[in-house]
Each structure stands twice: as structure tokens, then as C-alpha cells.
Design a protein around this motif. Sequence first.
Motif, PDB file in Angstrom:
ATOM      1  N   GLY A   1       0.779  -1.230   0.000  1.00 23.86           N
ATOM      2  CA  GLY A   1       0.000   0.000   0.000  1.00 23.86           C
ATOM      3  C   GLY A   1       0.808   1.275   0.000  1.00 23.86           C
ATOM      4  N   HIS A   2       2.126   1.180  -0.279  1.00 24.23           N
ATOM      5  CA  HIS A   2       2.977   2.368  -0.275  1.00 24.23           C
ATOM      6  C   HIS A   2       3.110   3.007  -1.653  1.00 24.23           C
ATOM      7  CE1 HIS A   2       3.985   1.376   3.811  1.00 24.23           C
ATOM      8  NE2 HIS A   2       4.520   0.213   3.458  1.00 24.23           N
ATOM      9  N   LEU A   3       2.558   2.364  -2.674  1.00 27.28           N
ATOM     10  CA  LEU A   3       2.576   2.897  -4.028  1.00 27.28           C
ATOM     11  C   LEU A   3       1.145   2.915  -4.572  1.00 27.28           C
ATOM     12  CD1 LEU A   3       5.744   1.124  -5.524  1.00 27.28           C
ATOM     13  CD2 LEU A   3       5.535   3.505  -4.780  1.00 27.28           C
ATOM     14  N   PRO A   4       0.901   3.677  -5.634  1.00 24.99           N
ATOM     15  CA  PRO A   4      -0.471   3.838  -6.142  1.00 24.99           C
ATOM     16  C   PRO A   4      -1.155   2.506  -6.443  1.00 24.99           C
ATOM     17  CG  PRO A   4       0.993   5.387  -7.210  1.00 24.99           C
ATOM     18  CD  PRO A   4       1.863   4.489  -6.392  1.00 24.99           C
ATOM     19  N   ASN A   5      -2.387   2.403  -5.987  1.00 27.39           N
ATOM     20  CA  ASN A   5      -3.195   1.209  -6.221  1.00 27.39           C
ATOM     21  C   ASN A   5      -3.937   1.376  -7.544  1.00 27.39           C
ATOM     22  OD1 ASN A   5      -4.775  -1.050  -6.071  1.00 27.39           O
ATOM     23  ND2 ASN A   5      -6.137  -0.247  -4.488  1.00 27.39           N
ATOM     24  N   GLU A   6      -3.185   1.327  -8.645  1.00 33.65           N
ATOM     25  CA  GLU A   6      -3.755   1.546  -9.963  1.00 33.65           C
ATOM     26  C   GLU A   6      -3.478   0.346 -10.859  1.00 33.65           C
ATOM     27  OE1 GLU A   6      -2.013   5.089 -11.425  1.00 33.65           O
ATOM     28  OE2 GLU A   6      -2.954   6.391  -9.920  1.00 33.65           O
ATOM     29  N   CYS A   7      -4.430   0.027 -11.699  1.00 35.32           N
ATOM     30  CA  CYS A   7      -4.296  -1.125 -12.581  1.00 35.32           C
ATOM     31  C   CYS A   7      -3.106  -0.962 -13.524  1.00 35.32           C
ATOM     32  CB  CYS A   7      -5.584  -1.311 -13.371  1.00 35.32           C
ATOM     33  SG  CYS A   7      -5.559  -2.709 -14.511  1.00 35.32           S
ATOM     34  N   LYS A   8      -2.945   0.222 -14.105  1.00 35.04           N
ATOM     35  CA  LYS A   8      -1.873   0.444 -15.065  1.00 35.04           C
ATOM     36  C   LYS A   8      -0.505   0.257 -14.407  1.00 35.04           C
ATOM     37  CE  LYS A   8      -0.110   3.705 -18.508  1.00 35.04           C
ATOM     38  NZ  LYS A   8       1.285   3.476 -18.125  1.00 35.04           N
ATOM     39  N   PHE A   9      -0.345   0.801 -13.195  1.00 35.48           N
ATOM     40  CA  PHE A   9       0.928   0.669 -12.492  1.00 35.48           C
ATOM     41  C   PHE A   9       1.204  -0.792 -12.149  1.00 35.48           C
ATOM     42  CE2 PHE A   9       3.651   1.139  -8.665  1.00 35.48           C
ATOM     43  CZ  PHE A   9       4.697   1.839  -9.261  1.00 35.48           C
ATOM     44  N   TYR A  10       0.158  -1.502 -11.751  1.00 37.90           N
ATOM     45  CA  TYR A  10       0.264  -2.934 -11.431  1.00 37.90           C
ATOM     46  C   TYR A  10       0.713  -3.744 -12.644  1.00 37.90           C
ATOM     47  CZ  TYR A  10      -1.652  -7.637 -10.555  1.00 37.90           C
ATOM     48  OH  TYR A  10      -1.833  -8.982 -10.429  1.00 37.90           O
ATOM     49  N   ARG A  11       0.105  -3.446 -13.797  1.00 40.47           N
ATOM     50  CA  ARG A  11       0.446  -4.157 -15.024  1.00 40.47           C
ATOM     51  C   ARG A  11       1.854  -3.807 -15.491  1.00 40.47           C
ATOM     52  NH1 ARG A  11      -3.328  -5.831 -18.747  1.00 40.47           N
ATOM     53  NH2 ARG A  11      -2.280  -4.595 -20.337  1.00 40.47           N
ATOM     54  N   ASP A  12       2.230  -2.549 -15.338  1.00 39.88           N
ATOM     55  CA  ASP A  12       3.574  -2.118 -15.745  1.00 39.88           C
ATOM     56  C   ASP A  12       4.646  -2.830 -14.926  1.00 39.88           C
ATOM     57  OD1 ASP A  12       2.536  -0.452 -17.645  1.00 39.88           O
ATOM     58  OD2 ASP A  12       2.726   1.375 -16.441  1.00 39.88           O
ATOM     59  N   ILE A  13       4.411  -3.001 -13.635  1.00 37.63           N
ATOM     60  CA  ILE A  13       5.372  -3.691 -12.772  1.00 37.63           C
ATOM     61  C   ILE A  13       5.475  -5.163 -13.170  1.00 37.63           C
ATOM     62  CG2 ILE A  13       5.826  -4.497 -10.428  1.00 37.63           C
ATOM     63  CD1 ILE A  13       4.776  -1.906  -9.369  1.00 37.63           C
ATOM     64  N   LYS A  14       4.343  -5.795 -13.439  1.00 36.93           N
ATOM     65  CA  LYS A  14       4.368  -7.203 -13.837  1.00 36.93           C
ATOM     66  C   LYS A  14       5.123  -7.387 -15.151  1.00 36.93           C
ATOM     67  CE  LYS A  14       1.283 -10.164 -13.216  1.00 36.93           C
ATOM     68  NZ  LYS A  14       0.086 -11.029 -13.284  1.00 36.93           N
ATOM     69  N   LEU A  15       4.895  -6.478 -16.090  1.00 38.23           N
ATOM     70  CA  LEU A  15       5.608  -6.551 -17.362  1.00 38.23           C
ATOM     71  C   LEU A  15       7.099  -6.333 -17.150  1.00 38.23           C
ATOM     72  CD1 LEU A  15       5.546  -6.808 -20.434  1.00 38.23           C
ATOM     73  CD2 LEU A  15       5.114  -4.338 -20.552  1.00 38.23           C
ATOM     74  N   ALA A  16       7.448  -5.385 -16.265  1.00 38.55           N
ATOM     75  CA  ALA A  16       8.861  -5.110 -15.983  1.00 38.55           C
ATOM     76  C   ALA A  16       9.543  -6.331 -15.371  1.00 38.55           C
ATOM     77  CB  ALA A  16       8.982  -3.912 -15.046  1.00 38.55           C
ATOM     78  N   ILE A  17       8.846  -7.014 -14.472  1.00 36.41           N
ATOM     79  CA  ILE A  17       9.414  -8.209 -13.849  1.00 36.41           C
ATOM     80  C   ILE A  17       9.594  -9.311 -14.890  1.00 36.41           C
ATOM     81  CG2 ILE A  17       8.959 -10.068 -12.199  1.00 36.41           C
ATOM     82  CD1 ILE A  17       7.647  -8.032 -10.393  1.00 36.41           C
ATOM     83  N   THR A  18       8.625  -9.461 -15.767  1.00 35.86           N
ATOM     84  CA  THR A  18       8.714 -10.486 -16.804  1.00 35.86           C
ATOM     85  C   THR A  18       9.959 -10.309 -17.656  1.00 35.86           C
ATOM     86  OG1 THR A  18       6.301 -10.614 -16.914  1.00 35.86           O
ATOM     87  CG2 THR A  18       7.528 -11.524 -18.777  1.00 35.86           C
TER      88      THR A  18
END
Length: 358
Positions: free
Chosen positions: A271-288
Motif C-alpha cells: 500500500g505504499h505505491l499507487p493502487n492503480e491497474c496500469k501501475f500494477y500491469r507495468d510492474i508485472k511486465l517489468a518483472i517479466t
Amino acid sequence: MSDNGTNTTDATAYDYSLYYSEDTSFFTPCNELDLKAFASVFLPALYSMVFVLGFLGNGLVVCVLVKHRNQTNLTDMCLFNLAVSDLLFALTMPFYAHYSAVSRWTFGEFMCRFISGCHHTGFFSSIFFMIVMTLDRYMVIMHTHKVARYRTLRAGLTLSAFVWLLSLCVSLPLMIFTEVSGDLYGLVCIYAPDNRAWKFYNVFVTNMLGLLLPLVVMVGCYSKIIPRLVNMKTAKKHRVVKLIVSIVVVFFIFWAPFNISIFLQFMQREGHLPNECKFYRDIKLAITVTETFAYTHCCLNPIIYAFVGQKFMKRALQMLSKWVPRIHFPPSRDLSEISFRRSSVTSKSSDITSTIMM
């Protein structure tokens, strides 16, 4: 295995449920089908490449060092263990390639834990042996006379056993809490700790032991080694300095993006970073993307630590000439003849640099 079909745990940095099953209670619903489709194509190809290159390169290192085991020193022993670590790491790639391709774990509970344990043990032992090699180089160059009598075969065996035991202990919780669970997409092999503290443990060991500790040791030791090398009377000093810089830079470039990505994912879940779908997807793509990029480092270790050395390269070419007689490799110069022509001062400097150059 969960019987309710819902995954409420964090996926470890090295367990590939990251792409198939996530705790989405902190996020608004996101459509991840395109990410899963991308991962099912991108990851198997890259994992397969890591397996082939890592197996061939590190396998050759192991074969060369085993053949010349009668001439083994502490540097050779560390290099051997580093290659074995990377081999162990690379051998888990086919399982995760299949996992990524079919988007479900099909190898059962035991293999889920076993492969996870091998994967993490190989990863951490590789990091720890790089640290040991760095510290060994520091002691040889900065305190040559004090450590010469301690760099024995027995000391090398003891140190190797300790590093492997430490790696296993660090990896044990990650293996124990890894299990097969079910979600909407099928069976997944995930890191599923039963309390919050063990979730922090995963992030801690991945970032602290996997990146920060080796980086601090490398920068600290090599910042002392480089000035000493520059003042030595040896023709190889500039080559050695370039090798040292490349070791640190390559390690940082390959591993830092991945570690930063999984840390950002952890911060968002907390909960320390924005709870946004786009940010969530961007992080998952970055990890991939950054994960696979980081894994290719095990393919580069033989080049960085072994094949740049003249002595090792000569041995490797001799072995390849016997295995593939129709291919003619360029002959290497006989290093032993060169060494007899050097002065005592130059020989001393050359002995020190050879510890780094193999």
C-alpha cells in the motif's frame, strides 16, 4: 494445496506463478490476458536460451577444471563451484519454460518444492562464490604474504562446504513455503508463506543478499585493488582493470532492474505505491522482462571469470580440439616459457594478476 481455488499469497521472485496467479485484493480488477499471452511466448524462448548457453558454458568450465584437478588452487576451486552453481540454476530452466508455456504446473508437489530449492540454492551459491572470489582477490593483492600459507586445498574445501551449506539454509524457507495451489487458471507452483514475516524474508534475501551485499563487497574490494594494480609493473594491468570494472558493471546492469522491479511490486502490495491497474500491469511486465535478462547472467559468468584468462582459455581450446578434431582452434602461447623470462619484480606482479585473470 489450496482447495478453495484462490491464491492469497505473494509469488516469490523466482516462482513463476507471478505471471499466472496474483493476490488482487489490493487492486481494482485488471485484464491480464495480454500479459499472460506475452509471457507464454516470451519466457519459454528466453528460458530455453538460458538453459542451453548456461549448460554449455558452465559445463565446459567444469570439464576443464576436473581434467586439470591435479593443478587446482583456491581460485580454480571457487571457479569450479561457481560453474556448478550456475549449472544447477540453469538446469531448472526447462521446468519453468514448460510452466510458462502451458500456464500451469504439471510436475506435482514434490517437484515444485525440489525445483524451487535447486533454483534458489543455485542462485545464492553463485552470488556467494562471486563474493568469495572477490574477497580472495582482495586478500591476495592487498595482503599477499599473510594469506599465502592459508590458500590451501583443505581451506578451499572447507570454504566451499560452508558456502553450499549457507546457500541451502538461506534457500530452505523459500523451498518449504513453496507449494502447488489452484487458481482460476489451474495449478500453480507458488511461494506461500503462512505469515507476514516470511513474506518480508523473501524480499529481504532477494534484494539484500542477491544484490546489495555482493555489490557492496565488489565495489569496496575492487576500489582498493585497482590503485594497487595500476602501480604494478606488469603489462596485463590495464586488461585486469578492465576486467574488474566489467565484473561490477555487468553484475549491476543485469540484476539491479529485476531487484528494483520486485521491490516496487512488494511496495505496491503493502500500500505504499499507487493502487492503480496500469501501475500494477507495468510492474508485472517489468518483472517479466528484467527477470529473464537477469537470468542470462549465469551464461556470462564463464566468459567473465574463466574464458578471459589465458591459462584457462588454453586448456579449454586443447579440450575442444580433442572433442571436435575437424575444427582447428588457434594455438595459444605457452605461458610457462614466458614466465621464465620475466624478472623477479615482474613475476611477482604477474602472479598476482594471474589470480584475477586465471
